[in-house]
Scaffold this active site. Structure first.
Site, PDB file in Angstrom:
ATOM      1  N   CYS A 123      55.106  90.956  22.138  1.00  0.00           N
ATOM      2  CA  CYS A 123      54.287  90.099  22.990  1.00  0.00           C
ATOM      3  C   CYS A 123      53.209  90.999  23.599  1.00  0.00           C
ATOM      4  CB  CYS A 123      55.145  89.397  24.045  1.00  0.00           C
ATOM      5  SG  CYS A 123      56.045  90.506  25.150  1.00  0.00           S
ATOM      6  N   LYS A 124      52.903  90.839  24.867  1.00  0.00           N
ATOM      7  CA  LYS A 124      51.915  91.718  25.505  1.00  0.00           C
ATOM      8  C   LYS A 124      52.567  93.002  26.015  1.00  0.00           C
ATOM      9  CE  LYS A 124      48.294  91.938  28.984  1.00  0.00           C
ATOM     10  NZ  LYS A 124      47.624  91.236  30.086  1.00  0.00           N
TER      11      LYS A 124
END
Length: 162
Positions: A123-124
């Site tokens: 994800c981030k």
């Protein structure tokens, strides 16, 4: 439709139960939505991770299914790791319930199997990837790994983005 999904789930369970790659010591059976499925007892231990160097090599050789669980808008705004595919976190629970045919028609690639060892979530920063890993555990996806630093670590290490 539900009967077909239950039949496919039962067939998958039979395959898993007889698979030489899945040890009964590593998987326990639980009930979920009136369907018996496999879950991973290691849930409390947290997800197995992967570091930048190993993931970079796997991306370069296309030997990993890298699943980015961010929203599509984030991928467009910030970019993504090459070869990654997008399955947004908010849809994971519904996506995992799709038949193989429905999944491939909707997402354009084969549905990962619980016994696959080449699946990595990102994800981030790693938070949502870990949440996705937790959501997948009740479905027997015991071998999935999480890129804990995710996009931010990839970028900080100079990894290419697309």
């Amino acid at each position: 439709m539900v009967d077909m999904q239950l039949q496919e789930m039962n067939l998958l369970l039979l395959v898993l139960a007889t698979s030489p790659f899945v040890s009964s010591q590593n998987v326990e059976r639980t009930s979920h939505d009136d369907t018996t499925i496999d879950s991973c007892p290691e849930l409390d231990a947290g997800p197995p991770g992967i570091e930048f160097g190993e993931l970079y090599a796997k991306v370069e050789t296309n030997s990993v299914l890298l699943v980015d669980v961010r929203e599509p808008e984030e991928l467009q705004e910030y970019g993504r790791i090459p070869t990654s595919v997008n399955l947004p976190l908010g849809q994971i629970d519904d996506i995992v319930k799709l038949s193989d045919r429905e999944f491939e028609a909707e997402h354009g690639f084969a549905k990962p199997r619980p016994e696959d060892h080449n699946v990595v979530l990102s994800c981030k920063s790693g938070v949502r990837a870990t949440e996705a890993w937790q959501q997948l555990q009740p479905y027997g996806y015991c071998s999935i790994r999480v890129y804990v630093g995710s996009y931010l670590d990839w970028k900080a290490n100079g990894g290419p983005l697309v």
